[in-house]
Scaffold this motif. Structure first.
Motif, PDB file in Angstrom:
ATOM      1  N   ASN A 267     -26.235  57.043  10.185  1.00 24.52           N
ATOM      2  CA  ASN A 267     -26.040  55.622   9.882  1.00 24.52           C
ATOM      3  C   ASN A 267     -25.870  55.461   8.423  1.00 24.52           C
ATOM      4  N   LEU A 268     -26.729  56.180   7.509  1.00 21.01           N
ATOM      5  CA  LEU A 268     -26.850  55.782   6.283  1.00 21.01           C
ATOM      6  C   LEU A 268     -25.134  56.086   5.622  1.00 21.01           C
ATOM      7  N   MET A 269     -24.796  57.326   5.784  1.00 21.25           N
ATOM      8  CA  MET A 269     -23.559  57.541   5.554  1.00 21.25           C
ATOM      9  C   MET A 269     -22.480  56.461   5.800  1.00 21.25           C
ATOM     10  N   THR A 270     -22.690  56.089   6.843  1.00 21.31           N
ATOM     11  CA  THR A 270     -21.823  54.903   7.360  1.00 21.31           C
ATOM     12  C   THR A 270     -22.015  53.698   6.271  1.00 21.31           C
ATOM     13  N   VAL A 271     -23.114  53.433   5.885  1.00 23.59           N
ATOM     14  CA  VAL A 271     -23.396  52.426   4.993  1.00 23.59           C
ATOM     15  C   VAL A 271     -22.753  52.724   3.557  1.00 23.59           C
TER      16      VAL A 271
ATOM     17  N   MET B 133     -14.153  55.604   9.268  1.00 18.29           N
ATOM     18  CA  MET B 133     -15.550  54.981   9.439  1.00 18.29           C
ATOM     19  C   MET B 133     -15.929  55.188  10.906  1.00 18.29           C
ATOM     20  N   PHE B 134     -15.222  55.299  11.759  1.00 18.25           N
ATOM     21  CA  PHE B 134     -15.779  55.323  13.205  1.00 18.25           C
ATOM     22  C   PHE B 134     -16.419  56.629  13.286  1.00 18.25           C
ATOM     23  N   GLY B 135     -15.822  57.811  12.767  1.00 22.67           N
ATOM     24  CA  GLY B 135     -16.514  58.736  13.070  1.00 22.67           C
ATOM     25  C   GLY B 135     -17.849  59.172  12.258  1.00 22.67           C
ATOM     26  N   LEU B 136     -17.868  58.466  11.056  1.00 26.30           N
ATOM     27  CA  LEU B 136     -19.190  58.221  10.304  1.00 26.30           C
ATOM     28  C   LEU B 136     -20.301  57.655  11.154  1.00 26.30           C
ATOM     29  N   ILE B 137     -19.888  56.597  11.645  1.00 28.80           N
ATOM     30  CA  ILE B 137     -20.885  55.713  12.532  1.00 28.80           C
ATOM     31  C   ILE B 137     -21.503  56.451  13.511  1.00 28.80           C
ATOM     32  N   ILE B 138     -20.967  57.190  14.361  1.00 27.51           N
ATOM     33  CA  ILE B 138     -21.523  58.049  15.491  1.00 27.51           C
ATOM     34  C   ILE B 138     -22.003  59.544  14.897  1.00 27.51           C
ATOM     35  N   THR B 139     -22.123  59.518  13.417  1.00 25.65           N
ATOM     36  CA  THR B 139     -22.842  60.826  13.160  1.00 25.65           C
ATOM     37  C   THR B 139     -24.005  60.560  11.976  1.00 25.65           C
TER      38      THR B 139
END
Length: 386
Positions: free
Chosen positions: A9-13, A1-7
């Motif tokens: 935003n929508l993929m994080t959601v 999740m942390f990795g996705l947050i910094i790549t």
């Protein structure tokens, strides 16, 4: 999740929604207090470690109106739908393709073993197996042009390219393939693992040589480095900025001014003398003699929060003008040394330190958890022996 947050935003959601579904699927396990505590601490750590990213995004979004936040700027529902993959692209890559999206024959073969492996999965793993299998299939479907992206609205259109969903499907299929092979191949030792690793490396290098590249699509970046290419037309672009949508809205609307503006320091209002202008990396210094009260100076930097402007060593306030540039105002006649350098805002720098401390604490937390698992295993083995 942390990795996705910094790549992205929508993929994080999307990942957060998937994680929530997984938690709901295992809702009965939340009766265990230890699981609830670990879930809570993991969420807190994700938020804290990635705070250097999301807090900076939040701060910049409330201090400046960027073009990227305007409706339909990044993508529309129609443009997203047009970027979906075809069934053929999931299976094989044509010679005229710019990118490889295919799942891969090795993955497809291992997924096919689901028919033979599913009946032999131990009961406690079946629920997770079904979850990731269905999620992988749905994610793959969402990556295609057959998914109804155009009906989901502009907020969802921020994903821009449906094939980003292949990240989720690849993750899910990796779990499925691993379980399938673990069941089909009953005996698997270190020698077999080494052989498979060598084959995988060879396969990766061979696959790389087959990645299609169209020479017509390759353009030297230096051909477009000049700011003069920003004319305000949609088709004109800057390297690394898409269609300049990451510019502040004021700068974007004054792209002709950017293209024709002198590259130095400009006096917009009042009167003064500018001498000894020097630029070393991202630091600009010059001597300024103000000859009239209420003199306004435009600096040769498009405005972003985090620039530090000093007058004779003391910080002075800088702001964004109507052209989208960094600007300072001097009220009195004076003779001063001005320095301009990007250092980030104080809050951004504090949050970076907070993220580093959070990461160190997370490592300590993981070590404590691992030690507790080891203790539980030792206790279990002792009980079994007794």
């Amino acid at each position: 999740m942390f990795g996705l947050i910094i790549t992205h935003n929508l993929m994080t959601v999307i990942t957060a929604i998937i994680a929530l579904l997984y938690v709901l699927m295992n809702l009965p396990k939340l009766k265990d207090r230890k699981i609830i505590e670990r879930l809570f601490f993991n969420i807190i750590f994700i938020i804290c470690i990635s705070s250097f990213y999301w807090f900076s995004v939040f701060q910049t979004s409330i201090t400046t109106n960027y073009e990227v936040y305007q409706s339909g700027k990044m993508a529309t529902s129609e443009s997203v739908a047009g970027q979906g993959l075809t069934l053929k692209q999931l299976i094989v890559t044509s010679n005229n393709e710019r990118c490889v999206f295919e799942i891969g024959i090795h993955i497809l073969i291992m997924i096919c073993f689901t028919i033979a492996a599913f009946r032999r999965i131990i009961p406690k793993m079946k629920k997770e197996y079904i979850f990731f299998l269905i999620l992988g299939i749905i994610s793959t479907f969402m990556a295609t042009k057959y998914f109804p992206w155009k009906f989901l609205g502009e907020r969802v259109a921020l994903i821009q390219f449906p094939w980003r969903m292949m990240t989720i499907s690849n993750f899910c299929f990796t779990i499925i393939c691993g379980i399938n092979m673990g069941i089909v191949i009953k005996k698997f030792n270190f020698k077999d693992a080494v052989i498979l690793c060598v084959i995988s490396i060879i396969y990766a290098f061979v696959l790389k040589s087959f990645i299609p590249v169209s020479p017509n699509e390759i353009t030297k970046v230096e051909d477009y480095e000049s700011i003069g290419f920003v004319s305000g037309r949609v088709e004109d672009t800057l390297p690394g900025m898409g269609k300049s949508e990451y510019l502040p809205k004021n700068a974007y609307n004054n792209s002709f001014y950017i293209a024709t503006r002198d590259k130095g320091v400009i006096i917009l209002e009042g009167d003064g003398k500018i001498e000894d202008v020097q630029k070393n990396g991202n630091k600009l210094t010059f001597k300024l003699e103000v000859l009239e009260d209420e003199t306004v100076i435009e600096l040769p930097y498009i405005y972003y929060p985090g620039y530090r402007v000093t007058l004779d060593g003391s910080d002075i306030k800088a702001y964004e003008n109507k052209n989208g540039f960094l600007t300072i105002s001097l009220d009195e006649i004076s003779k001063s040394d001005i320095s301009v350098e990007y250092k980030g805002t104080n809050i951004m720098n504090y949050v970076k330190i907070f993220s580093i401390i959070s990461f160190i604490l997370f490592i300590a937390y993981v070590l404590i958890i691992c030690e507790s698992f080891k203790t539980q295993d030792n206790d279990l083995n002792k009980n079994l022996e007794n």
